[in-house]
Each structure stands twice: as C-alpha cells, then as structure tokens.
Scaffold this motif. Structure first.
Motif, mmCIF file in Angstrom:
data_model
loop_
_atom_site.group_PDB
_atom_site.id
_atom_site.type_symbol
_atom_site.label_atom_id
_atom_site.label_comp_id
_atom_site.label_asym_id
_atom_site.label_seq_id
_atom_site.Cartn_x
_atom_site.Cartn_y
_atom_site.Cartn_z
ATOM 1 N N THR A 64 37.130 30.798 38.801
ATOM 2 C CA THR A 64 35.839 30.459 37.971
ATOM 3 C C THR A 64 36.076 31.123 36.643
ATOM 4 N N ALA A 65 36.087 32.496 37.000
ATOM 5 C CA ALA A 65 36.068 33.061 35.400
ATOM 6 C C ALA A 65 37.293 32.698 34.514
ATOM 7 N N ALA A 66 38.364 32.578 35.261
ATOM 8 C CA ALA A 66 39.620 32.096 34.497
ATOM 9 C C ALA A 66 39.749 30.785 33.838
ATOM 10 N N VAL A 67 39.350 29.843 34.634
ATOM 11 C CA VAL A 67 39.631 28.479 34.307
ATOM 12 C C VAL A 67 38.323 27.483 34.438
ATOM 13 N N GLY A 68 37.248 28.001 34.593
ATOM 14 C CA GLY A 68 36.012 27.448 34.757
ATOM 15 C C GLY A 68 36.014 26.275 36.042
ATOM 16 N N ASP A 69 35.600 25.069 35.528
ATOM 17 C CA ASP A 69 35.631 24.091 36.592
ATOM 18 C C ASP A 69 36.893 23.483 37.000
ATOM 19 N N ALA A 70 37.980 23.762 36.411
ATOM 20 C CA ALA A 70 39.343 23.062 36.444
ATOM 21 C C ALA A 70 39.883 24.025 37.718
ATOM 22 N N SER A 71 41.158 23.553 38.180
ATOM 23 C CA SER A 71 41.655 24.334 39.183
ATOM 24 C C SER A 71 42.890 25.305 38.495
ATOM 25 N N ALA A 72 42.691 26.500 39.420
ATOM 26 C CA ALA A 72 43.731 27.718 38.579
ATOM 27 C C ALA A 72 45.057 27.294 39.253
ATOM 28 N N GLY A 73 45.952 27.597 38.427
ATOM 29 C CA GLY A 73 47.352 27.222 38.526
ATOM 30 C C GLY A 73 47.923 28.041 39.782
ATOM 31 N N ARG A 74 48.947 27.444 40.437
ATOM 32 C CA ARG A 74 49.311 27.891 41.702
ATOM 33 C C ARG A 74 49.960 29.436 41.452
ATOM 34 N N GLU A 75 50.512 29.909 40.244
ATOM 35 C CA GLU A 75 51.091 31.217 40.366
ATOM 36 C C GLU A 75 49.916 32.190 40.263
ATOM 37 N N PHE A 76 48.870 31.670 39.319
ATOM 38 C CA PHE A 76 47.508 32.507 38.994
ATOM 39 C C PHE A 76 46.765 32.923 40.366
ATOM 40 N N THR A 77 46.772 31.776 41.342
ATOM 41 C CA THR A 77 45.959 31.970 42.506
ATOM 42 C C THR A 77 46.953 32.762 43.234
ATOM 43 N N ARG A 78 48.116 32.629 43.467
ATOM 44 C CA ARG A 78 49.004 33.590 44.318
ATOM 45 C C ARG A 78 48.899 34.974 43.956
ATOM 46 N N PHE A 79 49.047 35.147 42.703
ATOM 47 C CA PHE A 79 48.924 36.927 41.865
ATOM 48 C C PHE A 79 47.459 37.315 42.184
ATOM 49 N N ILE A 80 46.621 36.587 42.222
ATOM 50 C CA ILE A 80 45.141 37.214 42.534
ATOM 51 C C ILE A 80 44.839 37.361 43.759
ATOM 52 N N THR A 81 45.434 36.659 44.921
ATOM 53 C CA THR A 81 45.436 36.898 46.069
ATOM 54 C C THR A 81 46.255 38.052 46.396
ATOM 55 N N LEU A 82 47.448 38.203 45.961
ATOM 56 C CA LEU A 82 48.174 39.391 46.223
ATOM 57 C C LEU A 82 47.227 40.771 45.778
ATOM 58 N N VAL A 83 46.787 40.704 44.452
ATOM 59 C CA VAL A 83 45.852 41.768 44.262
ATOM 60 C C VAL A 83 44.789 41.940 45.146
ATOM 61 N N LEU A 84 44.039 41.110 45.451
ATOM 62 C CA LEU A 84 42.966 41.235 46.390
ATOM 63 C C LEU A 84 43.250 41.958 47.733
ATOM 64 N N LYS A 85 44.419 41.088 48.268
ATOM 65 C CA LYS A 85 44.919 41.595 49.739
ATOM 66 C C LYS A 85 45.252 43.155 49.627
ATOM 67 N N ASN A 86 45.797 43.826 48.359
ATOM 68 C CA ASN A 86 46.173 45.164 48.333
ATOM 69 C C ASN A 86 45.057 45.872 47.698
ATOM 70 N N ARG A 87 43.654 45.200 47.577
ATOM 71 C CA ARG A 87 42.593 46.134 47.526
ATOM 72 C C ARG A 87 42.731 46.561 45.928
ATOM 73 N N ARG A 88 43.330 45.892 44.872
ATOM 74 C CA ARG A 88 43.372 46.412 43.759
ATOM 75 C C ARG A 88 42.382 45.904 42.720
ATOM 76 N N GLU A 89 41.448 45.045 42.959
ATOM 77 C CA GLU A 89 40.392 44.342 42.335
ATOM 78 C C GLU A 89 39.686 45.099 41.297
ATOM 79 N N ASN A 90 39.738 46.331 41.524
ATOM 80 C CA ASN A 90 38.875 47.452 40.445
ATOM 81 C C ASN A 90 40.271 47.761 39.247
ATOM 82 N N PHE A 91 41.559 47.186 39.357
ATOM 83 C CA PHE A 91 42.373 47.496 38.227
ATOM 84 C C PHE A 91 42.628 45.980 37.631
ATOM 85 N N LEU A 92 41.786 44.966 38.139
ATOM 86 C CA LEU A 92 42.181 43.487 37.666
ATOM 87 C C LEU A 92 42.096 43.397 35.958
ATOM 88 N N GLN A 93 40.920 44.268 35.623
ATOM 89 C CA GLN A 93 40.799 43.905 34.093
ATOM 90 C C GLN A 93 41.938 44.560 33.295
#
Length: 186
Positions: A64-93
């Motif tokens: 939602t922060a990245a694309v608003g109401d539109a759907s996020a791209g496949r690559e973006f979603t896959r990457f963010i999922t990887l970051v979250l699974k590895n518990r690196r969300e504090n490094f996301l910025q």
C-alpha cells in the motif's frame, strides 16, 4: 551486523534480478514511492518493526505504501516477501535507498531539489532541469519544495552539492559579520 552491508547486499541482488527480468523501471517507480512513504510517514518504519503484525499484514502495508490502491508488481511482491521471511524488515528503508542509488547510477540519473520561498512555474522548473542535465550529462529528477522561511531566493541541492542563494542565509551572514566586527572593537 552492519546495516549498510546487509542493505547493499539485498539492493544489489534486487538490481541484478530486476535486470534479468527486465522489471527495472517498474521496481524503480515502486521503490521511489516507498521511499517517499518512508520519508512522509516515519511511523511506517515503526509499524514494520512491530512484532505483533504478521508477515501478511506487513506485506499489505508495504504494498500500500509503494503503489497505493493499485496492485504491486510480481517482482516487488516477491522481493518484499523474501525480506519479510528473512526478518530484514528493519533494513527495508536502507535497502530501498540502496536500490534507488544503484538504479540512478546505472541509468545516469541525477537528483536535484529546488527549495524556493514561492512556487516556481513549470517553465522555470524545466529550464533548471535542462541546464542541470546538460552540465551533468545525465537525466535529472528535480523535486521542488516551497519553504517561506527562506524569505526569498532559492536553495538548490544537486547530488552532493548545495547552492544556497536564500535571503535568510544572506541575512545570517551579515549578522555574523556585524557580531565579528563588534567583537574586535571591544
């Protein structure tokens, strides 16, 4: 572990993945918007570090922060999922900033920011952008900001250089000169 090392590893991996899939421009737009969201809403980072939120809730929040109401791209979603699974969300910025920097370097994009006391016309903005592009031999991204506290003139930031021609700064310099001169008299 060093924040810079982790962030740059993820950013470089994302850049390589984006090049291989041809999704560089889409990811750049999504991460640019995510960067603006991080800057505008500092609470976003605190929300991502909240252990109560699930991975799905964090993913939805980031998308939602990245694309608003539109759907996020496949690559973006896959990457963010990887970051979250590895518990690196504090490094996301920092990952976001690293990716934007790598993309800009790869595509020869300069970043400029023009701060004025009153809004400038589109024509003036285009002239500044074109002049900076010509001097840097790069495409320019120019952000404009209105800040009445500078009283007049402008402040122009380009890459790591600042040109401060504001009235407020000139007044501070004159005031400091008077103070220095009066100290010598006494």
């Amino acid at each position: 572990m060093d924040i810079g090392i982790v962030s740059m590893r993820y950013a470089k991996a994302l850049m390589e993945y984006a090049k291989s899939t041809g999704a560089e421009e889409t990811l750049y737009k999504e991460f640019s918007m995510l960067d603006r969201s991080f800057r505008k809403h500092p609470d976003l980072r605190m929300a991502l570090e909240n252990p109560v939120l699930t991975v799905r809730e964090k993913l939805a929040l980031i998308c939602t922060a990245a694309v608003g109401d539109a759907s996020a791209g496949r690559e973006f979603t896959r990457f963010i999922t990887l970051v979250l699974k590895n518990r690196r969300e504090n490094f996301l910025q920092y990952i976001c900033l690293g990716f934007l920097g790598l993309y800009r370097k790869d595509k020869h994009i300069g970043v400029g920011k023009l701060i004025t006391a009153v809004p400038v016309s589109r024509e003036v903005e285009e002239r500044i952008r074109n002049s900076a592009s010509f001097l840097l031999h790069a495409h320019m991204e120019l952000q404009t900001e209105v800040d009445p506290s500078i009283r007049g003139g402008f402040i122009f930031d380009i890459n790591d250089f600042r040109l401060d021609a504001s009235i407020a700064t000139q007044l501070k310099k004159v005031k400091q000169q008077f103070i220095d001169k009066n100290r010598r008299i006494v």
